[in-house]
Design a protein around this motif. Sequence first.
Motif, short mmCIF file in Angstrom:
data_model
loop_
_atom_site.label_atom_id
_atom_site.label_comp_id
_atom_site.label_asym_id
_atom_site.label_seq_id
_atom_site.Cartn_x
_atom_site.Cartn_y
_atom_site.Cartn_z
N LYS A 144 -19.56 20.04 22.41
CA LYS A 144 -19.22 21.28 21.72
C LYS A 144 -20.18 21.57 20.57
N SER A 145 -20.61 20.54 19.85
CA SER A 145 -21.55 20.73 18.76
C SER A 145 -22.90 21.24 19.27
N ILE A 146 -23.37 20.69 20.38
CA ILE A 146 -24.64 21.14 20.95
C ILE A 146 -24.52 22.58 21.44
N ARG A 147 -23.40 22.92 22.05
CA ARG A 147 -23.20 24.31 22.50
C ARG A 147 -23.16 25.27 21.32
N LEU A 148 -22.51 24.87 20.24
CA LEU A 148 -22.48 25.71 19.04
C LEU A 148 -23.88 25.91 18.48
N GLY A 149 -24.66 24.83 18.42
CA GLY A 149 -26.03 24.96 17.92
C GLY A 149 -26.89 25.85 18.78
N LEU A 150 -26.77 25.72 20.10
CA LEU A 150 -27.54 26.59 21.00
C LEU A 150 -27.09 28.05 20.88
N PHE A 151 -25.80 28.26 20.68
CA PHE A 151 -25.30 29.63 20.49
C PHE A 151 -25.86 30.25 19.22
N LEU A 152 -25.92 29.49 18.13
CA LEU A 152 -26.48 30.00 16.88
C LEU A 152 -27.98 30.28 17.01
N ILE A 153 -28.68 29.44 17.75
CA ILE A 153 -30.11 29.67 17.97
C ILE A 153 -30.33 30.96 18.75
N ALA A 154 -29.52 31.16 19.82
CA ALA A 154 -29.65 32.39 20.61
C ALA A 154 -29.30 33.62 19.78
N CYS A 155 -28.25 33.52 18.95
CA CYS A 155 -27.87 34.66 18.10
C CYS A 155 -28.97 34.97 17.08
N GLY A 156 -29.59 33.93 16.51
CA GLY A 156 -30.66 34.16 15.55
C GLY A 156 -31.86 34.85 16.16
N ILE A 157 -32.26 34.41 17.35
CA ILE A 157 -33.41 35.03 18.01
C ILE A 157 -33.09 36.47 18.42
N LEU A 158 -31.89 36.68 18.98
CA LEU A 158 -31.51 38.03 19.41
C LEU A 158 -31.39 38.98 18.23
N SER A 159 -30.76 38.54 17.15
CA SER A 159 -30.61 39.41 15.98
C SER A 159 -31.95 39.68 15.32
N LEU A 160 -32.88 38.73 15.39
CA LEU A 160 -34.20 38.97 14.82
C LEU A 160 -34.92 40.08 15.56
N PHE A 161 -34.80 40.10 16.90
CA PHE A 161 -35.42 41.16 17.67
C PHE A 161 -34.74 42.50 17.43
N ILE A 162 -33.39 42.50 17.38
CA ILE A 162 -32.67 43.76 17.20
C ILE A 162 -32.92 44.35 15.82
N LEU A 163 -32.76 43.53 14.78
CA LEU A 163 -32.99 44.03 13.42
C LEU A 163 -34.46 44.38 13.20
N GLY A 164 -35.36 43.62 13.82
CA GLY A 164 -36.77 43.94 13.68
C GLY A 164 -37.12 45.27 14.31
N PHE A 165 -36.47 45.58 15.43
CA PHE A 165 -36.75 46.86 16.09
C PHE A 165 -36.06 48.03 15.40
N CYS A 166 -34.82 47.82 14.94
CA CYS A 166 -34.04 48.94 14.37
C CYS A 166 -34.29 49.16 12.89
N TRP A 167 -34.52 48.08 12.11
CA TRP A 167 -34.59 48.21 10.66
C TRP A 167 -35.93 47.78 10.08
N LEU A 168 -36.51 46.74 10.67
CA LEU A 168 -37.72 46.19 10.06
C LEU A 168 -38.90 47.15 10.14
N SER A 169 -39.09 47.76 11.31
CA SER A 169 -40.22 48.69 11.47
C SER A 169 -40.10 49.91 10.57
N PRO A 170 -38.93 50.59 10.52
CA PRO A 170 -38.82 51.71 9.57
C PRO A 170 -38.96 51.30 8.11
N THR A 171 -38.48 50.10 7.79
CA THR A 171 -38.61 49.65 6.40
C THR A 171 -40.06 49.41 6.02
#
Length: 262
Positions: free
Chosen positions: A16-43
Amino acid sequence: MAKIRVSYEYSEAEDKSIRLGLFLIACGILSLFILGFCWLSPTLQSLQSKPANCTVVSVLRPEEMFECVFTCGADCKGTSLYPCLQIFVNNSESNSVALLHFDEQQLVLNPKCSFVPPCERDNQKNRDSVLWWEDYFTKEVNSQSFICFFNQQRRPDDVLWRRSHDTSVLLHCVLWPMVSLLLGTLIVLLTVCARSLAVRAEALQKRKCSYEVCQDLSAMPPDRCGSKARDPLTMNSDPELSSPSRTLPLFAVPVRRRDREH
């Protein structure tokens, strides 16, 4: 020496700990792409505009009316009209006259007007909102200088009264995805390291136990070891008694041979 085998299977909590860590890694990478496309470029584009000193040259209100879309519920939408307000200023960077806009969003929404009011269902409310800004720049600001933002490369004929995004948006777009990514990586690494240490400790314990058993066997006397390995029935030292050819039956009685009668 026999090879010691240990189990490398993860427990349920470690899994369960490894699954939680992999989930956080996937969320970090996905949110980085989404925020970078939606907010980072206009900023980043907004931060490219340089601050300058602006003074009002003229305030105009053409007769042209523009449409805006208002909402009055979940499935209720409509259009209303608002007058156009144009505020021309002189900026100190280019020393030329440019059209002032409230921010980047209103510049994209209506590049011909300086201010786009919040769209109301009543046209008179939209008109009153535009007239308030007209009086503000005509009477209060007038010829006073104020800070505006100017981008010579993108829009040399337009200036912004304020930025829609600042450095705090840039910080949040990078900080929280990186925190999620680092936290997930740390959880996975700690779980794997803890399991590896547990496996090594188990292997050392088994090796230590096998070594102690070998030491006990080597310290045992040879006659004691031989006595355990032999059969107690074969411990008799008399060869005559131990030989199967010389053993007699229990109730053996000697029989005398008689002579034949002639």
